[in-house]
Scaffold this active site. Structure first.
Site, PDB file in Angstrom:
ATOM      1  N   ASP A  90       0.890  -1.142  -0.077  1.00  0.00           N
ATOM      2  CA  ASP A  90      -0.095  -0.006  -0.072  1.00  0.00           C
ATOM      3  C   ASP A  90       0.953   1.124  -0.081  1.00  0.00           C
ATOM      4  O   ASP A  90       2.106   1.245   0.344  1.00  0.00           O
ATOM      5  CB  ASP A  90      -0.800  -0.024   1.275  1.00  0.00           C
ATOM      6  N   GLY A  91       0.266   2.319  -0.549  1.00  0.00           N
ATOM      7  CA  GLY A  91       1.020   3.562  -0.776  1.00  0.00           C
ATOM      8  C   GLY A  91      -0.051   4.690   0.001  1.00  0.00           C
ATOM      9  O   GLY A  91      -1.304   4.481   0.187  1.00  0.00           O
ATOM     10  N   GLU A 125       2.326   3.820  -4.012  1.00  0.00           N
ATOM     11  CA  GLU A 125       1.729   2.767  -4.563  1.00  0.00           C
ATOM     12  C   GLU A 125       2.914   1.588  -5.247  1.00  0.00           C
ATOM     13  O   GLU A 125       3.090   0.522  -5.097  1.00  0.00           O
ATOM     14  CB  GLU A 125       0.464   2.800  -5.352  1.00  0.00           C
ATOM     15  N   ASP A 156      -4.204  -2.570  -3.319  1.00  0.00           N
ATOM     16  CA  ASP A 156      -5.697  -1.789  -3.594  1.00  0.00           C
ATOM     17  C   ASP A 156      -5.450  -0.452  -4.850  1.00  0.00           C
ATOM     18  O   ASP A 156      -6.488   0.123  -4.701  1.00  0.00           O
ATOM     19  CB  ASP A 156      -5.969  -1.202  -2.174  1.00  0.00           C
ATOM     20  N   HIS A 165      -9.620  -0.774   2.535  1.00  0.00           N
ATOM     21  CA  HIS A 165     -10.323  -0.530   3.680  1.00  0.00           C
ATOM     22  C   HIS A 165     -11.362  -1.559   3.667  1.00  0.00           C
ATOM     23  O   HIS A 165     -12.456  -0.954   4.095  1.00  0.00           O
ATOM     24  CB  HIS A 165     -10.490   0.820   3.846  1.00  0.00           C
ATOM     25  N   ASP A 217      -1.627  -0.773   4.768  1.00  0.00           N
ATOM     26  CA  ASP A 217      -2.075   0.625   4.990  1.00  0.00           C
ATOM     27  C   ASP A 217      -1.524   1.249   6.325  1.00  0.00           C
ATOM     28  O   ASP A 217      -0.891   2.599   6.110  1.00  0.00           O
ATOM     29  CB  ASP A 217      -3.402   0.711   4.954  1.00  0.00           C
TER      30      ASP A 217
END
Length: 168
Positions: A12-13, A50, A72, A127, A137
């Site tokens: 994740d970023g 990301e 994501d 999320h 995240d």
């Protein structure tokens, strides 16, 4: 030739303000082994983080592996899985005749690393309660909130002055 080890990766970023301080988070799983990686930059974008999360994960491997990489980011998953990033590279980092592809420095690194491994990119909703994605995240957000963050030199060289001026 021996069979490739399988590694499951969640990336994740994050960027606060986008552009703004940013971070990446990585969770890597292989058998009983777990590794978490994170880092951040003082001024960058969410999309750069990301991509960088994927790069950091693949660079952490010391031999070719079979990887299931969860992100994501549709931007990342689609650009690699649908061949867009390879097309941009073959077109001199142009998306079409008028538009430059963004983040060519990172796409170049990622494409080179993907070629060294057997990587399947999978999109995972952000999320949505996927535990390892949520952990990636948290790592990314925490990294973005760090103090004394280094410079994302490629981003700031091209965009830094404009972005810093806009934030003031």
């Amino acid at each position: 030739m021996s069979e490739l080890s399988h590694v499951t990766v969640y990336t994740d970023g994050s960027a606060i303000g986008n552009p703004g301080p940013g971070g990446y988070g990585v969770v890597m799983l292989s058998g009983d082994h777990r590794r978490e990686l994170s880092g951040g930059f003082r001024l960058t974008t969410n999309n750069r983080m990301e991509i960088l999360a994927c790069i950091v994960a693949l660079e952490a491997l010391n031999r070719p592996c079979r990887i299931t990489l969860h992100s994501d980011s549709r931007y990342v998953v689609d650009a690699v899985s649908k061949g867009w990033a390879r097309k941009w590279r073959s077109n001199g980092w142009m998306r079409n005749k008028r538009e430059r592809a963004l983040n060519p420095d990172l796409w170049e690194r990622l494409l080179d690393l993907v070629a060294e491994h057997d990587v399947e990119f999978r999109w995972v909703p952000g999320h949505a309660g996927v535990a390892e994605n949520e952990r990636a995240d948290r790592l990314a957000v925490t990294a973005a909130q760090g103090s004394s963050l280094p410079t994302d030199e490629a981003y700031e060289a091209e965009n830094g002055r404009q972005s810093l001026g806009a934030r003031r």
